[in-house]
Design an enzyme around this catalytic site. Structure first.
Site, PDB file in Angstrom:
ATOM      1  CG  HIS A 232      -1.846   1.146   1.284  1.00 35.65           C
ATOM      2  ND1 HIS A 232      -3.198   0.986   1.481  1.00 35.65           N
ATOM      3  CD2 HIS A 232      -1.663   2.478   1.160  1.00 35.65           C
ATOM      4  CE1 HIS A 232      -3.794   2.166   1.472  1.00 35.65           C
ATOM      5  NE2 HIS A 232      -2.875   3.098   1.279  1.00 35.65           N
TER       6      HIS A 232
ATOM      7  CG  HIS B 178      -4.851   2.102   5.895  1.00 34.37           C
ATOM      8  ND1 HIS B 178      -6.181   2.067   6.159  1.00 34.37           N
ATOM      9  CD2 HIS B 178      -4.720   2.809   4.750  1.00 34.37           C
ATOM     10  CE1 HIS B 178      -6.834   2.738   5.211  1.00 34.37           C
ATOM     11  NE2 HIS B 178      -5.972   3.185   4.344  1.00 34.37           N
TER      12      HIS B 178
ATOM     13  CG  ASP C 266      -1.594   4.767   4.030  1.00 30.32           C
ATOM     14  OD1 ASP C 266      -1.634   5.187   2.861  1.00 30.32           O
ATOM     15  OD2 ASP C 266      -2.424   5.095   4.895  1.00 30.32           O
TER      16      ASP C 266
HETATM   17  O1  DOR Z   1      -3.399   9.333   5.831  1.00 31.88           O
HETATM   18  C1  DOR Z   1      -3.751   9.030   4.709  1.00 31.88           C
HETATM   19  N1  DOR Z   1      -3.221   9.605   3.619  1.00 31.88           N
HETATM   20  N2  DOR Z   1      -4.692   8.097   4.566  1.00 31.88           N
HETATM   21  C2  DOR Z   1      -5.226   7.801   3.374  1.00 31.88           C
HETATM   22  O2  DOR Z   1      -6.081   6.967   3.309  1.00 31.88           O
HETATM   23  C3  DOR Z   1      -4.811   8.552   2.161  1.00 31.88           C
HETATM   24  C4  DOR Z   1      -3.483   9.110   2.316  1.00 31.88           C
HETATM   25  C5  DOR Z   1      -3.145  10.148   1.267  1.00 31.88           C
HETATM   26  O3  DOR Z   1      -3.395   9.909   0.093  1.00 31.88           O
HETATM   27  O4  DOR Z   1      -2.596  11.187   1.636  1.00 31.88           O
HETATM   28 ZN    ZN Z   2      -3.329   5.080   1.696  1.00 28.06          ZN
END
Ligand code: DOR
Ligand code: ZN
Length: 346
Positions: A14, A175, A248
Site C-alpha cells: 500500500h 491499514h 501507506d
Molecule cells: O493518511 C492518509 N493519507 N490516509 C489515506 O487513506 C490517504 C493518504 C493520502 O493519500 O494522503
Molecule cells: Zn493510503
C-alpha cells in the site's frame, strides 16, 4: 558485535507515489529497498480507467532511478460508474493488480469514491469471478460516527454485509488500526487479509495530540489508543499470514501538513525497514519480520516472493534526515521517536 539479518526483498502492499514533481522526489525512496508496491490510485483526477493506469505506470517507471527493478503494481479506483469489462481486461492483461474502494469523503482525494455500495455489486461479482482482489479503505464517513470508531463501524455496517453478498471476493483491509480490524481480518483465511502500516505499529493517538498538535503523525485512519497499537504489534509479529506490510507512505509537502487544516498522511518510505526491524527486534520477533514484509503479501496476491534479498545490519543509532527535498517542497520523514539501530546495508 555486528549482527546481520538477511531477508527476501520486501514489498510494500500500500503506497502513495503521487504524480509530477512529488513522484519524481519520492519514487527512489521506495525503490531503494522494496521490490514491488501496490500503487494507490487517489490522484487528482483519480486513476479510474485502464488507460489512465497505463499512463500513470509509465510516469512512475520514468521517475525511477536508472537500473531500478522496482515494479509498480497498479490499482484502479472504484467508482459507482466503474465498467466491469474495463476492469476485467486491465486485470487479465496484467496491467492492474487490484481495485481500490474508497468510501466517498473518507480521506485524501476520495471525493469520487463510493456512496452507495450496492451499486458495486456487478463489479464485485466480476472481480470475485476473475480473482481480482479489492483493497478497502475501511472507514465510514457518517458525520455522526466518532472518528475513532469509524473502522469498527465500517466492518459491521459495510464490509461484512458486502462480503456476504460476494463471498468469493478477495479483500484486503488496508491499514487496519483497531483490535476489531485485527479480529475480522483473520476470520476468512485466503479470502481476507489486512495490511498494517509502519507508523501504526509505533505511534498511538497521544503522539498526535498530547503536549501539542503534531501534524506529521496525523493520517487516516487516525492512530488509536495504546491498547490497539499493542494489538497491532501482536498481529504483525504473530506469523499469521493474513497480516502483511502496507506502509501507506503518503507524502504531502510540509506546507500542506503544517496548516490550519492539515492533510492526512505519514511519509515513511525512507526509514520503514529500519523502523520495522527495530520494533520486531524489541518484540523478540526478528524471525517473523520476513513473513510480514516479504512473504505473506505475495502469498495473498498469488505472486512469487522477490527472487533477491536485502541485508540489514545492526549498529549504532542511525541518523535519518528530518525531511527529503522534492520539487513539490520538503516532505517530513516519519520520526519514530525511538533510536533505530538496523540499517539496510545491501
Ligand atoms: O493518511 C492518509 N493519507 N490516509 C489515506 O487513506 C490517504 C493518504 C493520502 O493519500 O494522503
Ligand atoms: Zn493510503
Amino acid at each position: 558485535m555486528t549482527q546481520n539479518l538477511i531477508l527476501t526483498r520486501p514489498d510494500d502492499w500500500h503506497l502513495h507515489l503521487r504524480d509530477g514533481a512529488m513522484l519524481e522526489g519520492v519514487a527512489a525512496e521506495s525503490a531503494r529497498n522494496f521490490g514491488r508496491a501496490i500503487i494507490m490510485p487517489n490522484l487528482v483526477p483519480p486513476v479510474v480507467t485502464a488507460a489512465q493506469a497505463l499512463a500513470y505506470k509509465g510516469r512512475i517507471l520514468a521517475a525511477l532511478p536508472k537500473n531500478s527493478t522496482f515494479q509498480p503494481l497498479m490499482t484502479l479506483y472504484l467508482t459507482e460508474q466503474t465498467d466491469p469489462d474495463d476492469l476485467a481486461s486491465a486485470h487479465a492483461s496484467g496491467l492492474v493488480t487490484a481495485a481500490k474502494l474508497y468510501p466517498a469523503g473518507a480521506t485524501t482525494n476520495s471525493e469520487s469514491g463510493v456512496q452507495n455500495f450496492n451499486k458495486l455489486q456487478p463489479v464485485l461479482e466480476r472481480m470475485a469471478e476473475i480473482g481480482m482482489p479489492m483493497c478497502v479503505h475501511g472507514e465510514v464517513t457518517d458525520a455522526d460516527v466518532d472518528i475513532f470508531d469509524r473502522e469498527a463501524v465500517f466492518i459491521d455496517r459495510i464490509l461484512d454485509p458486502l462480503r456476504r453478498r460476494v463471498p468469493n471476493l478477495k479483500v484486503v483491509m488496508e491499514h487496519i488500526t483497531t483490535a476489531e480490524g485485527i479480529a475480522y481480518a483473520k476470520s476468512a483465511p485466503g479470502k481476507l487479509a489486512a495490511t498494517i502500516t509502519t507508523h501504526h505499529l509505533i505511534i498511538n493517538r497521544n503522539h498526535i495530540l498530547a503536549g501539542g498538535l503534531r501534524p506529521h503523525y496525523y493520517c487516516l485512519p487516525v492512530a488509536k489508543r495504546e491498547t490497539h497499537r499493542l494489538a497491532l504489534l501482536d498481529a504483525a509479529t504473530s506469523g499469521n499470514p493474513c497480516y502483511f506490510l502496507g506502509t501507506d507512505s503518503a507524502p504531502h509537502a510540509d506546507s500542506a501538513k503544517e496548516s490550519a487544516c492539515g492533510c492526512a498522511g505519514v511519509f515513511s518510505a525512507t526509514n520503514t525497514m529500519s523502523c520495522l526491524a527495530e520494533i520486531f527486534d524489541r518484540a523478540g520477533a526478528l524471525d517473523r519480520l520476513e513473513g510480514f514484509t516479504s512473504l505473506f503479501g505475495p502469498k495473498f496476491y498469488e505472486l512469487a516472493p522477490n527472487p533477491d534479498q536485502i541485508t540489514l545490519t545492526k549498529g549504532a543509532p542511525i541518523k535519518f534526515p528530518s525531511h527529503i527535498d522534492t520539487g513539490a517542497g520538503p516532505v517530513t520523514l516519519f520520526n519514530p521517536g525511538i533510536d533505530l539501530h538496523w540499517m539496510v546495508t545491501d
